[in-house]
Design an enzyme around this catalytic site. Sequence first.
Site, PDB file in Angstrom:
ATOM      1  N   ALA A 167       0.027  43.526 -41.455  1.00 22.96           N
ATOM      2  CA  ALA A 167      -1.246  42.901 -42.258  1.00 22.96           C
ATOM      3  C   ALA A 167      -0.845  42.729 -43.837  1.00 22.96           C
ATOM      4  O   ALA A 167      -0.177  43.550 -44.326  1.00 22.96           O
ATOM      5  CB  ALA A 167      -2.478  43.717 -42.003  1.00 22.96           C
ATOM      6  N   ALA A 214      -1.062  45.707 -45.977  1.00 29.34           N
ATOM      7  CA  ALA A 214      -0.044  46.581 -46.036  1.00 29.34           C
ATOM      8  C   ALA A 214       1.304  46.009 -46.688  1.00 29.34           C
ATOM      9  O   ALA A 214       1.802  46.654 -47.432  1.00 29.34           O
ATOM     10  CB  ALA A 214       0.450  46.664 -44.487  1.00 29.34           C
ATOM     11  N   SER A 269       4.764  45.668 -34.723  1.00 32.69           N
ATOM     12  CA  SER A 269       3.840  44.510 -34.713  1.00 32.69           C
ATOM     13  C   SER A 269       4.059  44.361 -33.183  1.00 32.69           C
ATOM     14  O   SER A 269       4.820  44.596 -32.460  1.00 32.69           O
ATOM     15  CB  SER A 269       4.512  43.376 -35.378  1.00 32.69           C
ATOM     16  OG  SER A 269       3.780  42.293 -34.967  1.00 32.69           O
ATOM     17  N   ARG A 270       2.911  43.148 -32.746  1.00 30.47           N
ATOM     18  CA  ARG A 270       3.199  42.921 -31.224  1.00 30.47           C
ATOM     19  C   ARG A 270       4.299  41.929 -31.127  1.00 30.47           C
ATOM     20  O   ARG A 270       4.495  41.279 -30.183  1.00 30.47           O
ATOM     21  CB  ARG A 270       1.688  42.419 -30.933  1.00 30.47           C
ATOM     22  CG  ARG A 270       0.767  43.765 -30.586  1.00 30.47           C
ATOM     23  CD  ARG A 270      -0.661  43.258 -30.359  1.00 30.47           C
ATOM     24  NE  ARG A 270      -1.469  44.126 -29.938  1.00 30.47           N
ATOM     25  CZ  ARG A 270      -2.769  44.114 -30.196  1.00 30.47           C
ATOM     26  NH1 ARG A 270      -3.516  42.996 -30.573  1.00 30.47           N
ATOM     27  NH2 ARG A 270      -3.602  45.250 -29.878  1.00 30.47           N
ATOM     28  N   LEU A 282      -5.138  47.092 -39.121  1.00 30.78           N
ATOM     29  CA  LEU A 282      -5.389  46.285 -38.159  1.00 30.78           C
ATOM     30  C   LEU A 282      -6.789  45.680 -38.464  1.00 30.78           C
ATOM     31  O   LEU A 282      -7.632  46.271 -39.374  1.00 30.78           O
ATOM     32  CB  LEU A 282      -5.618  46.974 -36.719  1.00 30.78           C
ATOM     33  CG  LEU A 282      -4.125  47.373 -36.060  1.00 30.78           C
ATOM     34  CD1 LEU A 282      -4.237  48.315 -35.221  1.00 30.78           C
ATOM     35  CD2 LEU A 282      -3.320  46.078 -35.717  1.00 30.78           C
ATOM     36  N   LYS A 340     -10.623  50.469 -44.375  1.00 33.81           N
ATOM     37  CA  LYS A 340     -12.240  50.448 -44.237  1.00 33.81           C
ATOM     38  C   LYS A 340     -12.468  49.308 -43.449  1.00 33.81           C
ATOM     39  O   LYS A 340     -11.426  48.304 -43.626  1.00 33.81           O
ATOM     40  CB  LYS A 340     -12.746  50.676 -45.673  1.00 33.81           C
ATOM     41  CG  LYS A 340     -12.327  49.729 -46.757  1.00 33.81           C
ATOM     42  CD  LYS A 340     -12.840  48.289 -46.542  1.00 33.81           C
ATOM     43  CE  LYS A 340     -11.872  47.122 -47.194  1.00 33.81           C
ATOM     44  NZ  LYS A 340     -12.293  45.716 -46.510  1.00 33.81           N
ATOM     45  N   ARG A 397     -11.658  37.862 -40.536  1.00 34.16           N
ATOM     46  CA  ARG A 397     -12.751  38.436 -41.047  1.00 34.16           C
ATOM     47  C   ARG A 397     -13.822  37.390 -40.713  1.00 34.16           C
ATOM     48  O   ARG A 397     -14.952  37.878 -41.073  1.00 34.16           O
ATOM     49  CB  ARG A 397     -12.417  38.395 -42.427  1.00 34.16           C
ATOM     50  CG  ARG A 397     -11.351  39.803 -42.930  1.00 34.16           C
ATOM     51  CD  ARG A 397     -11.162  39.694 -44.305  1.00 34.16           C
ATOM     52  NE  ARG A 397     -10.455  38.458 -44.477  1.00 34.16           N
ATOM     53  CZ  ARG A 397      -9.794  38.499 -46.082  1.00 34.16           C
ATOM     54  NH1 ARG A 397     -10.112  39.301 -46.808  1.00 34.16           N
ATOM     55  NH2 ARG A 397      -8.831  37.445 -46.304  1.00 34.16           N
TER      56      ARG A 397
END
Length: 324
Positions: A9, A12, A32-33, A70, A93, A160
């Site tokens: 992300a 990060a 990561s996937r 995530l 958060k 988001r």
Amino acid sequence: MRFGIISTAGIARSALIPAIGRTDHSVDAIASRDESRARAVADEFGIERAYGSYEQLLADPDIDAVYNPLPNGLHAEWTERAADAGVDVLCEKPLAADAAAAESVAAHCRDAGVTLMEGFMYRYHPRTERVAELVATELEGVHAVNASFKFRLDDPDDVRLDPDLAGGALMDVGCYAVSAARLFLGEPDRVYAHSRDSRGAGVDTDLMGLLEYDDGAMAHVDGSFDAPETQRYRVEAENGWVAADPAFNVPADEPATLTYEIDGREGHERFAPTDQYARQVEAFADCVDRGVEPRTGGDEAVANMRVIDALYESAARDSPVVVG
């Protein structure tokens, strides 16, 4: 402390990985996937191991803790799975999609014997600590807080804006305003809120709320994806006020300031550039070492989510809602 990072992300890459590098701790693995993406980020930051699944990272016996950035809707699941692997968790958060889920996660981590911290980094900045000190020791009759965090979110595909991933302006940035109001005034008794969805995305892109207290105190909080960047708070008392702007996301290479007027005395304080993410990491590691609840631990996360839940309920009902 040896960290593993769950996902690549942006927060990060831009904040946490560089911040850990400024401490005595290290990032030893990232997952990561998409393994190629994990490897690309690992190469960029000199991270030793890259995994193509989160499960592989959690199975790594050389990881002491994980950072979980995530999407909101995945925080709870992967924080609990990290706890099951016996590693301590620093989770972005909000900790979970609602208060009930946050309470479950906090209990899960306690039962697993791991330390849990929610990533409200601004709480670890020296300026926030100084404002809390002024509010507690010099302001008298504190009765109002105004707190706001807004910015323009231009990407229509941003996670988001996804209701299935617990998106929304309150969850992303308004939660900081709620946190600040609670820090300075404590837990509200009732809330009243109004929201709008300007994108037709199924989440709030603006939410304004009023937190009410039985003693007459109140707080105005708001978050938005539809306005120029604003992040500030102001605490009002019978004998003065204190304010911070920008309040929450202060770059590590920029100073922070606060202004106040208390008993007729005007003040302006300047804080040297500080990496509040690094301070958060150091506080997390210290709590793990000492076996104590972090400043922004599970109980604090649950309390913040109770207010957020009440704000959403109030906005949906268009009427005041009792918190909790």
